[in-house]
Each structure stands twice: as C-alpha cells, then as structure tokens.
Scaffold this motif. Structure first.
Motif, PDB file in Angstrom:
ATOM      1  N   LEU A 240     -17.053  49.108 -36.774  1.00  0.00           N
ATOM      2  CA  LEU A 240     -18.163  48.194 -36.461  1.00  0.00           C
ATOM      3  C   LEU A 240     -17.656  46.958 -35.728  1.00  0.00           C
ATOM      4  CD1 LEU A 240     -20.272  48.406 -39.750  1.00  0.00           C
ATOM      5  CD2 LEU A 240     -20.971  49.165 -37.470  1.00  0.00           C
ATOM      6  N   ILE A 241     -16.520  46.439 -36.190  1.00  0.00           N
ATOM      7  CA  ILE A 241     -15.945  45.258 -35.531  1.00  0.00           C
ATOM      8  C   ILE A 241     -15.582  45.588 -34.094  1.00  0.00           C
ATOM      9  CG2 ILE A 241     -13.918  43.724 -35.501  1.00  0.00           C
ATOM     10  CD1 ILE A 241     -14.013  43.798 -38.579  1.00  0.00           C
ATOM     11  N   PHE A 242     -14.990  46.748 -33.909  1.00  0.00           N
ATOM     12  CA  PHE A 242     -14.612  47.171 -32.555  1.00  0.00           C
ATOM     13  C   PHE A 242     -15.848  47.284 -31.669  1.00  0.00           C
ATOM     14  CE2 PHE A 242     -12.159  49.078 -29.300  1.00  0.00           C
ATOM     15  CZ  PHE A 242     -12.897  50.129 -28.775  1.00  0.00           C
ATOM     16  N   ALA A 243     -16.892  47.945 -32.194  1.00  0.00           N
ATOM     17  CA  ALA A 243     -18.118  48.130 -31.420  1.00  0.00           C
ATOM     18  C   ALA A 243     -18.747  46.775 -31.077  1.00  0.00           C
ATOM     19  CB  ALA A 243     -19.107  48.994 -32.203  1.00  0.00           C
ATOM     20  N   PHE A 244     -18.749  45.886 -32.046  1.00  0.00           N
ATOM     21  CA  PHE A 244     -19.313  44.546 -31.824  1.00  0.00           C
ATOM     22  C   PHE A 244     -18.594  43.844 -30.677  1.00  0.00           C
ATOM     23  CE2 PHE A 244     -21.025  40.451 -32.580  1.00  0.00           C
ATOM     24  CZ  PHE A 244     -19.995  39.539 -32.663  1.00  0.00           C
ATOM     25  N   PHE A 245     -17.287  43.929 -30.693  1.00  0.00           N
ATOM     26  CA  PHE A 245     -16.530  43.234 -29.654  1.00  0.00           C
ATOM     27  C   PHE A 245     -16.735  43.853 -28.283  1.00  0.00           C
ATOM     28  CE2 PHE A 245     -14.443  39.556 -30.881  1.00  0.00           C
ATOM     29  CZ  PHE A 245     -14.347  39.629 -32.255  1.00  0.00           C
ATOM     30  N   VAL A 246     -16.768  45.151 -28.260  1.00  0.00           N
ATOM     31  CA  VAL A 246     -16.994  45.803 -26.961  1.00  0.00           C
ATOM     32  C   VAL A 246     -18.336  45.364 -26.402  1.00  0.00           C
ATOM     33  CG1 VAL A 246     -17.383  48.015 -25.828  1.00  0.00           C
ATOM     34  CG2 VAL A 246     -15.504  47.773 -27.443  1.00  0.00           C
ATOM     35  N   LEU A 247     -19.371  45.396 -27.240  1.00  0.00           N
ATOM     36  CA  LEU A 247     -20.715  45.013 -26.779  1.00  0.00           C
ATOM     37  C   LEU A 247     -20.755  43.546 -26.370  1.00  0.00           C
ATOM     38  CD1 LEU A 247     -22.868  46.952 -29.390  1.00  0.00           C
ATOM     39  CD2 LEU A 247     -22.731  47.386 -26.931  1.00  0.00           C
ATOM     40  N   LEU A 248     -20.100  42.698 -27.155  1.00  0.00           N
ATOM     41  CA  LEU A 248     -20.086  41.274 -26.832  1.00  0.00           C
ATOM     42  C   LEU A 248     -19.384  41.030 -25.505  1.00  0.00           C
ATOM     43  CD1 LEU A 248     -20.785  38.433 -27.902  1.00  0.00           C
ATOM     44  CD2 LEU A 248     -18.507  38.363 -28.901  1.00  0.00           C
ATOM     45  N   VAL A 249     -18.258  41.704 -25.325  1.00  0.00           N
ATOM     46  CA  VAL A 249     -17.508  41.539 -24.076  1.00  0.00           C
ATOM     47  C   VAL A 249     -18.357  41.996 -22.894  1.00  0.00           C
ATOM     48  CG1 VAL A 249     -15.566  42.473 -22.746  1.00  0.00           C
ATOM     49  CG2 VAL A 249     -15.195  41.656 -25.062  1.00  0.00           C
ATOM     50  N   LEU A 250     -18.971  43.150 -23.039  1.00  0.00           N
ATOM     51  CA  LEU A 250     -19.767  43.695 -21.939  1.00  0.00           C
ATOM     52  C   LEU A 250     -20.963  42.800 -21.644  1.00  0.00           C
ATOM     53  CD1 LEU A 250     -19.659  47.531 -22.713  1.00  0.00           C
ATOM     54  CD2 LEU A 250     -18.415  46.271 -20.971  1.00  0.00           C
ATOM     55  N   ARG A 251     -21.554  42.248 -22.692  1.00  0.00           N
ATOM     56  CA  ARG A 251     -22.695  41.373 -22.508  1.00  0.00           C
ATOM     57  C   ARG A 251     -22.292  40.072 -21.822  1.00  0.00           C
ATOM     58  NH1 ARG A 251     -25.656  37.555 -23.367  1.00  0.00           N
ATOM     59  NH2 ARG A 251     -27.860  37.581 -23.800  1.00  0.00           N
ATOM     60  N   GLN A 252     -21.114  39.601 -22.200  1.00  0.00           N
ATOM     61  CA  GLN A 252     -20.665  38.312 -21.684  1.00  0.00           C
ATOM     62  C   GLN A 252     -20.199  38.427 -20.236  1.00  0.00           C
ATOM     63  OE1 GLN A 252     -21.113  35.892 -23.838  1.00  0.00           O
ATOM     64  NE2 GLN A 252     -20.212  34.192 -22.754  1.00  0.00           N
ATOM     65  N   ILE A 253     -19.452  39.492 -19.931  1.00  0.00           N
ATOM     66  CA  ILE A 253     -18.871  39.533 -18.594  1.00  0.00           C
ATOM     67  C   ILE A 253     -19.525  40.535 -17.657  1.00  0.00           C
ATOM     68  CG2 ILE A 253     -16.662  38.715 -19.490  1.00  0.00           C
ATOM     69  CD1 ILE A 253     -15.491  41.424 -19.127  1.00  0.00           C
ATOM     70  N   LYS A 254     -20.401  41.350 -18.206  1.00  0.00           N
ATOM     71  CA  LYS A 254     -21.273  42.211 -17.402  1.00  0.00           C
ATOM     72  C   LYS A 254     -20.549  43.176 -16.461  1.00  0.00           C
ATOM     73  CE  LYS A 254     -25.064  38.830 -17.566  1.00  0.00           C
ATOM     74  NZ  LYS A 254     -24.509  37.984 -18.606  1.00  0.00           N
ATOM     75  N   GLU A 255     -19.294  43.428 -16.696  1.00  0.00           N
ATOM     76  CA  GLU A 255     -18.587  44.423 -15.882  1.00  0.00           C
ATOM     77  C   GLU A 255     -17.931  45.405 -16.838  1.00  0.00           C
ATOM     78  OE1 GLU A 255     -17.028  41.386 -12.444  1.00  0.00           O
ATOM     79  OE2 GLU A 255     -15.817  43.157 -12.867  1.00  0.00           O
ATOM     80  N   ILE A 256     -18.337  46.661 -16.749  1.00  0.00           N
ATOM     81  CA  ILE A 256     -17.889  47.646 -17.745  1.00  0.00           C
ATOM     82  C   ILE A 256     -16.378  47.844 -17.672  1.00  0.00           C
ATOM     83  CG2 ILE A 256     -18.046  50.055 -18.473  1.00  0.00           C
ATOM     84  CD1 ILE A 256     -20.970  50.016 -17.718  1.00  0.00           C
ATOM     85  N   LYS A 257     -15.891  48.046 -16.446  1.00  0.00           N
ATOM     86  CA  LYS A 257     -14.460  48.370 -16.295  1.00  0.00           C
ATOM     87  C   LYS A 257     -13.596  47.205 -16.788  1.00  0.00           C
ATOM     88  CE  LYS A 257     -11.467  50.362 -12.753  1.00  0.00           C
ATOM     89  NZ  LYS A 257     -11.317  50.625 -11.318  1.00  0.00           N
ATOM     90  N   ALA A 258     -13.914  46.013 -16.267  1.00  0.00           N
ATOM     91  CA  ALA A 258     -13.128  44.838 -16.664  1.00  0.00           C
ATOM     92  C   ALA A 258     -13.240  44.606 -18.162  1.00  0.00           C
ATOM     93  CB  ALA A 258     -13.602  43.606 -15.889  1.00  0.00           C
ATOM     94  N   GLY A 259     -14.437  44.814 -18.698  1.00  0.00           N
ATOM     95  CA  GLY A 259     -14.663  44.619 -20.124  1.00  0.00           C
ATOM     96  C   GLY A 259     -13.823  45.544 -20.978  1.00  0.00           C
ATOM     97  N   LEU A 260     -13.803  46.812 -20.583  1.00  0.00           N
ATOM     98  CA  LEU A 260     -13.020  47.773 -21.360  1.00  0.00           C
ATOM     99  C   LEU A 260     -11.525  47.471 -21.244  1.00  0.00           C
ATOM    100  CD1 LEU A 260     -15.024  51.069 -20.731  1.00  0.00           C
ATOM    101  CD2 LEU A 260     -14.797  49.800 -22.857  1.00  0.00           C
ATOM    102  N   TYR A 261     -11.088  47.087 -20.049  1.00  0.00           N
ATOM    103  CA  TYR A 261      -9.671  46.718 -19.886  1.00  0.00           C
ATOM    104  C   TYR A 261      -9.324  45.554 -20.796  1.00  0.00           C
ATOM    105  CZ  TYR A 261      -8.621  49.653 -15.817  1.00  0.00           C
ATOM    106  OH  TYR A 261      -8.397  50.712 -14.977  1.00  0.00           O
ATOM    107  N   PHE A 262     -10.235  44.582 -20.860  1.00  0.00           N
ATOM    108  CA  PHE A 262      -9.993  43.408 -21.688  1.00  0.00           C
ATOM    109  C   PHE A 262      -9.883  43.797 -23.153  1.00  0.00           C
ATOM    110  CE2 PHE A 262      -9.982  39.190 -23.186  1.00  0.00           C
ATOM    111  CZ  PHE A 262     -10.876  39.080 -24.214  1.00  0.00           C
TER     112      PHE A 262
END
Lengths: 835, 223
Positions: A406-428
């Motif tokens: 759940l923590i992992f999923a939360f962070f992925v979603l937060l990152v994607l929401r904040q930076i709006k770029e899937i590739k960069a978000g996943l790399y981060f």
C-alpha cells in the motif's frame, strides 16, 4: 461492557504521559506534508500569476517562429488572412547586439527586440513613466531596461548607438508580458520600433536572429483553423506555427522543470518522514507495552486496545497535519524570499485551497499507512509479558506485505500525480527504492561488523554497545540520515564539479571574449582591426531534416529532455581536429576512399539517435537540402569554454553557404571593454560576449537555484533528526540506568559524557560515511554520463561534510541526554527500591 | 581505625509540603574487617543509612567519613575513584548493566582502573561462583541467583576495602539466598573486607560481628 466504550481518561493520560514522544510524532507528521503544501501552493501562485495565461506569456493567440527569416509563403498567408479581417499580426525580431554610449567608450551587450505596432496583443509592457508602450515607441526612439542606463551611465533622453544608427532613449521598461523574468539573458532589454530595423543594419543572412510573427485572431473560434492554414503554408523544417496553448514558453518550461525537481525532493522528504512516523510510533507504543499487557490481563481485548490507540493516533495525526498545514502556508511566504531575483514582482502569493485540501488528505493517508504495522502489532503483546523479560516477537506476515504494498502504491500515485510524467515518475520511484534498499543493506552490513568488533578501549566499547541498546532505533536512524544525506551530498558534489569544470578552473589560456556574427566580407578588415592572431570559425546555421532517410519528428524531439535534433545547429568546415578533440570512431576525420560529401559528428549528438559511421544525415541550409555521410565520430577530451562543433565538414563543401564567422580570444580583463567598443564601432553588426561576466551572471543564477534545491533537500535531514530524538526518548530509561551504574561503579561524569558523545559520533560517522559512498558513486555517474565532465571526488570538502554531519548528530543526540547525564545515582536507586 | 564513620547524621526528605525525617542523629563507626548488619523493619531507615555511609547520598546534617576522609560535601566526580577502588556494592535488585554480558559486568570496575588483568580476574571470579558457562550471557538470560552472584563478583573485583550490601538476598528464594550469602561471607573473610549488610533477617544478623537495629530512624540496639 468495557470492551465497547472509549475510555477518555485513558486516552488523555496516555498522551500526557509520553508528551515528548508525542511531540516528536506530531512533528514527523507535520514534516511529511509541510514542503509539499508550501511548494504546491507556491506553484499554483506562480502559475496563476505568470504562467497560466498562455496568451499573455506569448503576447498572442498564434505564434510563427523561426531562426531564419520567415518564408514568403507564410508571410503571404498571414497577409491574406489579414486582408480577410480574420487576424491582425505584428512581427518581432529579437537578437543580441552591442550598443555604445555616444559620448564615452562604454559599450554593452544587449538583447534587442524590434517590434511592429500591435505588440503585445495580450498583456502590457509596463514603462517607468506609466505611459502606453505604443505611444512611446516610435521611429527614432527606443525603450531600454534600467540596467542599461546604469551600466552605460545614461539617462532618458540620451542617445545610444546601435548598429549603424543612433537612437534616443525615450523610456525605461519595467516589465514585458512575454518575458516576465530575465535572469538568463546575457544583456539588458532594448525595444526598437520596426521602422528602424533597416537602418540598424544588424539583420543580415546568417545573423543569429529569432524571427517571430505574432497573431491575434479576431474571432477566437477560428484560432485552430487559422493555425492549420498557416502551418500548411509554413516551411515545416524551419518554421513553427503554434497556438499560445501549444507553444512551450521558455519561462514556463524553466519553472515547470524547477518545480518538477523540487516536487521530487518534497516526495522524498515525505517518504523519510513516513519512516520517522513509523519509528516514532513504534517507540511510543513500546513504552506502553507493559500497560497494554496489564490491560489484557484484566480482560481488555486487542480490539479495545487497538481502538483506543487508533483514537490517540487520529488526534496526534490530525494535530500534526494541521501543524504541517500551518507551517506549509508560512513556508510558502518564505519561498518568496528564496525565489527573489528569479520571480517578477507581479507574482502574488496566495493560499491555494486546493493545495490545503490535498495536504490534509496526504497527511491523513501518510499517518494511516505508516502507522498500520505498529498498530497491528499491538495484538502480539501478551499478558504474560509483564512477568517475563523476554522480548515480544512480532510476526512477519501478510499484514506486513500488505502495508508495504500500500505504501508503495501510494508513493507511485503521489509521484505520478505530482509530476505528471509516467516514465520519469517510475524512474524516480525506482531510484528512491534502490537508494533505500542499498542504504538498508549497507547499514545492515556495517552494524553486523560493528557488533563483532573486539575493541580494547572501554569507552569506545561502551559507546558501540549503546548502538545496540534495546529500543535504540539505530537502524532507522542510519537509513534515514544516510538516504537524506546522500541526496544533499550529491547535490553538493555535482554542483562543485560543475563549478570546477566550467567556472573555477577556468584555464589561464581559455578564451574570455567571443566575437560573433562577423560577416565573411568583413573578415580581413576585422582581423586588421583586432590586431592579434586568433582562430576564426565559420558558422553555417542548419537544421537536420532526416537521418538515413527517416524524417526527424520535430514534435517528439522537442519533448526530449536535454539536447534534441529539432533545433538549429551550427555547422562548420575544417580539416583538422581542435586541440581538445579526439576521434573515437573512424580512422580519420574524413575518408579518402569515399566520394560522398562527408561530415564528422560529435559523440554527444551521435548518441541522441545512435548515429554511426556511414549513416547519412540530411541537413537544410537556408532552404537547401544537403546530405552528408558520417565519416568519423569525435569526442572532447575535456569540458571547457573553448568553441566546439557538433558537425564538421571538409573545407570546400560549405564555403559558399550563407555563413557568419566567429572567433574566441583571450585578452587581459582590463582590455575587454575597450576592445569591445573598438570592434563594435567599426563593425556594428558584430556581437561581443565577455565570457567572464556572462559566467558571473550564470554562476549567480546557478547558485540561487542550488540554494533553493538544497533548502528543500534540507528538510529531509529533519526526518533523521526527529528519529534520533525519538530514539533517545525511547531509550531514556536505559540510558539513565547505564549512567547511574557507571557512576556507582566509579566512573566520573566525564566518562558518561564521553560514552554518550561517542555513541552519537559513531551514529553520525556511519551515516555520513555511507552517504558519502553512495553520493560519490551517484555523482560520478551523473557527472560522467549525463554532464560528460571529469569528476573530482573533492576529498577535503567531503571531510567537512562528514564533520558537519557528526557535529549535528552529536548535538541533537546529546541535547535530550543532558538531564540523563546529570541524574544522581541515589534518585534512581530510590525509585527502584520503591517500585 | 574506623573504615567508615557517621557522626550525628540526619536525613530529611521533603515530599510535597511535608518533611519526613528518615534518619535522626545517627552516629556509627565501622572498623576495618568488621561484618556489620543493619537490621530494622521496612521504613526504619536502613537503606538510607547505607546510602549515606557509601556516599551515594548526602545527609541533611552531620558528617560522614570514609577512610578518615570527610566525604560529606565531596562531589560525585571526586567520589568516583573511592567508589571504584574502595567500595563494592551489592543491591537487592542486582542492578547489572543490561547491555553487558556477565563477564563484562564483572570486568567493568577493573577496566575503569585500566587494570590489564581485568579479564582474567573477572573470569576467575565467575568460575569461582560457578558461572563459567554463563560468562557470555546477558542479565536477562540469567536467573536471580545467577545475577546476584555476578553482582557480587563485580563488587569484589577491585578488592574493595568495604562492601555495602543492601538486602542482597531480598529477591532470591531461600536456597539461592543462602548460597549468595555464603559466597559473600566467604569473600569477606578471605579478603578481610569490611561488610555492611542491610537485612530484615535475624538469621543473617546472627552471623555478623556486630548488629545495629534501626527504628524510626534511630539506632535502638547495638550488639
């Protein structure tokens, strides 16, 4: 039944009895959201004030832009639409040129903007006098930035020599709508009326001019169709037709990138604060183990107990969230100060209620996710533990994995929401996970070794044992500190290396004055006027049309981070390598056995599309296509200020192409101004760039940006500090006990102080050393692979970083221990006897 | 020559707004090599007297002497060498350092003196008390009797002149208590150490050279 009600007194007293732990927990929750709220609010303010009105940012509905003079086809298309009363247009020419004070020897590089009436279609050019822009800017008059007046010691009404003409300063510009910030400009602004363009004599074929045609649609509903018509008429290889919505403003791009990077840092801080929440909550609940065991002994169910602690956590979580919100809003105002110089005064900071609501939700989610495991473990506390001294064993099972997922999923979603770029978000996210995993493994290894060390010295041995004291959160402290310090150290090391590569280690022989836009016909005279030997580089501006027949997708290329093939390149011709060049692929610069037109390519641009020897590149030079075969790939042996070219042709191939010439020379600093003036007097079209002063401007901006990034990254250390405080509080009793026993057995206070100090020193040293290892590896990779510069480990500065960290950890760790060290043995013994 | 002496010591505690006099004008002198038992019921002031004699606490009035040195106003740091070399403590609650093994607990006072033979001495003492197989165990892994034996070894490793034992068998069963007491007396006789022992138990008191009985903070009987 007791199991169904809430015991309010119990809740209040549990909080009151652990006041200090509670405060630390609240601070962890606050920290998790404070930077994100302040940044999001700030970002919304900046966007609303400056960046959201795309039409103002471009001063038009539609923009046609090119590095070449606009083609007759597109000009005719524009004229046709104007005739039909669908649009009004205004052309803009923008370029650098050196201007001169008529009455003195002073000259200055400026950024000139020549505009037709109508500019700007949206937004206002604000003048110091308060007058209207189009009323002031007429033929013969100019409007300049205040900085120009100061540097050339001029006033409104004075004359200024620009190119081949002299114009009168009519007013001072305070703000222009399509350039709200100007920190990356090499010179102050000068506005000139379009009627004076010809007399300037500065715009010739090959000149570096940014050509634009700004268009206002008289009916907004026609914007897209007009854009389509103009796109059809435009030379797609050289001209871009975009609406204000689709066009990417350089300023917007800059702030988007900066806020993007800062968002990542804020999310990183949130993650570390989450670890802090979990660690602090675990320490808080550990203190309550006996209480919980006793409650279960007298009949309370796990459910009853969990319910109460959920209520406690809700109260603390909400308190922390509200505190974080308040601090975030206050911090947002401090950001105004931090960004000063980068933002125009017109940016109004406002409270973004959207950011507030988002912050509230994130705070609640963070608390919920990171407190799940500590709360879940309450059910493992058995009544019998009040009798036995054995440690309660917590089971690792499905709940743990569920929590982690759940923590992992939360962070992925937060990152994607904040930076709006899937590739960069996943790399981060992967990068952060990798950082935490590597840190955890290294920490485990170090602690494994430390535990088994045989140390002779009593003080060091006791200090080491202190690290493994039960309830000491040594592992989370080291992991959190190491992770946050790795980021901060990396930022520092990369910045220092960039500084060293480009600014500080400015080689004595490196050029410090560039002259650009020398026309070929001027070369001989220029050389005589200059009066010193120097190398001249012909420059032919061109675009790349295709590689191996495959057309370059300009839209896709422009989306690429870093360099891209859609831009205009500077071609040159020669048959030798520069002193800092080396051939990395191919036998020689050019092949004697090839009949084709050949080109040697720099490795950094070859990498973009994986170009290799034998590949064919199609260029477009002033509308004329030209295909060349790659004969060799070069590389630079060192990064420096020396000129270099991505594409080099053999002599004789581009001799007749429209070109300008540039030269770079090294002269004594005090001669730069006079030489600049002398050249510009004789050759008004030539631009002179004093590299050292340009670097000074550039350095100042980079330092400001670095300060901003480090400011945000600094918050991540706070998470580590909070965990240290929590750990000291959690082990307070054990530390008192140890201090008392040492004293009873004959140790002096100094011994106790030394042991505790050394324990914290070890903590700081291990964290800093691990952080340094990780940051050295990361920085080396970034410097060598991304920036392509030589990497220096900066050992002496690293020692300072380690020292600073150790001091910080010692101070933070010792502060709450002062009262412990002062504890008299008898008070402790008496309490034990009474118990 | 008295090893430890208390002259008209009084100890008063203030709890809230009440003053509680725990010891009232007590004078006592303990000779070298003597085994003194301090007996009394709960709250009689025995442990307080012990803490004053050993320098762990300061009297409200009166003077305390150790080796004829007035320690009444001596600071904690200046008392440290005395505690390390001159005094040994054995407590009812053992008070072993939880993060140290049995061996390390015993070695600790010797290491504070930079005694190069600390290891050998500690190992020897633990072997003597039958704990050679437990030297690497932590206190939470030992039984009460074992912990008290470790505490005793710790108390004697520096050959102190005086041992203060505050109800050393109070938390032990009778069998272990007896064993611990025997060891303590063995150490005392062997090393001619002065032993001041606080206890409820009259049986233990019978073994002493001298006994004082405290009641309401005063010495009522001295045998």
């Amino acid at each position: 039944m007791q199991n169904s009600f809430l015991h309010r007194h119990f809740i209040v007293r549990q909080i009151a009895r652990s006041r200090r732990q509670v405060i630390v927990l609240i601070l962890c929750v606050a920290l998790s959201i404070v930077t994100l709220i302040s940044l999001n609010g700030f970002s919304m303010s900046v966007h609303n004030s400056m960046l959201n009105d795309a039409r103002t940012l471009h001063a038009a509905d539609i923009i046609i832009q090119s590095n070449y003079d606009l083609s007759p086809a597109v000009i005719n298309a524009v004229a046709g639409l104007e005739k039909k009363n669908q649009i009004i247009s205004a052309r803009v020419w923008e370029f650098y040129s050196v201007v001169r004070n008529q009455n003195s020897q002073n000259s200055l590089l400026t950024k000139i903007k020549v505009v037709q009436p109508g500019y700007p279609f949206y937004g206002r050019v604000i003048l110091k006098s308060g007058r209207e822009f189009d009323a002031v800017l007429n033929s013969g008059s100019i409007i300049v930035a205040q900085a120009l007046l100061e540097r050339l010691q001029l006033h409104v009404g004075d004359a200024l020599r620009i190119g081949n003409t002299t114009l009168t300063i009519a007013d001072v510009v305070l703000q222009e709508p399509d350039q709200p910030v100007n920190f990356f400009q090499l010179g102050p602004r000068v506005f000139i009326a379009a009627e004076d363009l010809k007399t300037l004599g500065l715009v010739a074929k090959g000149s570096r001019v940014w050509y634009r045609c700004l268009i206002k649609a008289l009916d907004e509903r026609n914007i897209q169709s007009i854009t389509n018509q103009l796109s059809a008429a435009a030379d797609e290889d050289q001209e871009r037709v975009e609406t204000s919505r689709s066009a990417r403003s350089g300023i917007k791009r800059f702030f988007d990138n900066l806020l993007f990077d800062l968002s990542l840092i804020c999310i990183f801080t949130l993650l570390l604060a989450g670890i802090g929440i979990q660690s602090t909550l675990a320490a808080f609940l550990k203190e309550k183990e006996k209480t919980i065991a006793v409650m279960k002994t007298v009949g309370a169910t796990s459910q009853f107990i969990t319910r109460h602690y959920i209520v406690i956590l809700t109260i603390l979580g909400l308190s922390g969230t509200l505190l974080g919100l308040l601090c975030g809003l206050l911090l947002q105002n401090a950001l105004d100060l931090l960004f000063s110089g980068l933002l125009p005064k017109s940016v109004k900071l406002m409270i973004s209620w959207q950011a507030v609501v988002e912050g509230l939700c994130i705070g609640v989610l963070v608390v919920g996710l990171f407190s799940f495991i500590p709360l879940h473990r309450l059910k493992d506390i058995k009544p019998v533990s009040i009798f036995r001294k054995e440690r309660i064993r917590f089971k690792i099972g499905a709940p743990m994995f569920l929590s982690a997922s759940l923590i992992f999923a939360f962070f992925v979603l937060l990152v994607l929401r904040q930076i709006k770029e899937i590739k960069a978000g996943l790399y981060f996210v992967l990068g952060v996970i990798l950082l935490i995993v590597v840190t955890s493994l290294l920490t485990a290894l170090v602690l494994f070794v430390l535990k088994r060390l045989k140390i002779r010295s009593l003080i060091i041995r006791q200090a080491l044992k202190g690290l493994f004291r039960p309830k000491n959160a040594t592992r989370p402290i080291i992991i959190t500190l190491t992770a946050s310090l790795s980021v901060i150290f990396s930022i520092y090391l990369i910045e220092e290396n960039l500084d060293a590569a480009f600014i500080q280690s400015y080689p004595p022989a490196a050029p410090n004055l560039f002259f650009l836009d020398i026309q070929p016909s001027q070369l001989e005279r220029f050389s005589k006027t200059l009066g010193m030997p120097t190398e001249y580089y012909p420059i032919i501006r061109a675009k790349i049309l295709a590689i191996n027949g495959k057309k370059v997708d300009r839209k896709q290329e422009r989306r690429r981070r870093g360099d891209n093939l859609a831009r205009t390149f500077n071609l040159t011709y020669r048959d030798y390598l520069l002193e800092d060049e080396v051939i990395v692929k191919g036998r020689s610069l050019y092949r004697n056995d090839w009949g084709d037109l050949q080109v040697s390519v720099m490795d950094t641009v070859a990498k973009i599309q994986r170009m290799k020897i034998g590949d064919r590149i199609t260029f477009k030079i002033q509308g004329v296509p030209l295909q060349a075969r790659i004969s060799s790939i070069r590389s630079r042996t060192r990064e420096s200020i020396r000129p270099f070219f991505y594409f080099v042709f053999p002599p004789g191939t581009l001799q007749n192409a429209p070109q300008t010439i540039f030269t770079a020379l090294r002269i004594e600093k005090h001669r730069i101004a006079s030489l600049q003036t002398k050249i510009v007097e004789a050759f008004p079209n030539v631009s002179a760039i004093d590299v050292t002063s340009t670097l000074t401007i550039f350095t100042a901006v980079m330092k400001k940006l670095s300060l901003i990034i480090r400011f945000f990254a600094g918050f991540s250390i706070v998470a580590g500090i909070l965990i240290i405080l929590s750990s000291v509080l959690a082990t307070r009793f054990a530390r008192i006990q140890e201090a008392v026993y040492y004293k009873i057995l004959g140790a002096r206070s100094r011994f106790v102080v030394n042991v505790f100090t050394l324990e914290n020193m070890l903590l700081g040293l291990v964290s800093a050393a691990l952080a340094l290892i990780i940051s050295q590896v990361g920085s080396w990779l970034i410097c060598s692979e991304v920036f392509d510069i030589a990497y220096r480990p900066l050992i002496d500065k690293c020692a300072l970083l380690i020292g600073g960290t150790v001091v910080l950890v010692v101070v933070v760790g010792l502060m709450p221990s002062i009262s412990i060290m002062r504890q008299k043995p008898i008070s402790y013994l008496r309490e034990q006897t009474q118990e | 020559m008295p090893v430890v002496e208390a002259k008209q010591v009084t100890k008063t505690y203030t709890i809230g707004d009440r003053d509680i006099r725990v010891l009232d004008n007590v004078s006592l002198s303990v000779q070298e090599g003597e085994f003194l038992v301090v007996e009394g019921s709960s709250g009689s002031g025995k442990s307080t007297l012990l803490s004053l004699l050993s320098g762990l606490d300061k009297p409200t009035s009166g003077r305390v002497f150790l080796k004829e040195q007035d320690i009444t106003d001596t600071s904690e740091d200046d008392l440290a060498p005395l505690r390390n070399e001159f005094i040994g403590f054995v407590f009812q609650s053992f008070h072993l350092v939880p993060s140290l093994t049995a061996l390390e607990n015993v070695m600790f006072p010797a290491e504070l003196r930079h005694d190069a033979e600390a290891f050998d001495k500690a190992a020897g003492l633990l072997k003597r008390v039958g704990l050679q197989k437990r030297i690497d165990n932590f206190p939470h892994q030992l039984s009460g009797g074992e912990m008290q034996r470790v505490a005793m070894c710790r108390a004697v490793i520096n050959n102190p002149k005086i041992i203060f034992a505050d109800e050393p068998t109070g938390n032990l069963d009778s069998e272990n208590g007896q064993a611990v007491l025997e060891l303590l007396l063995e150490f005392q006789k062997e090393r001619k150490t002065t032993l001041v022992l606080v206890t409820h138990s009259l049986d233990i008191a019978k073994l002493a050279d001298r006994m004082i009985i405290l009641k309401d903070g005063r010495i009522t009987t001295e045998n």
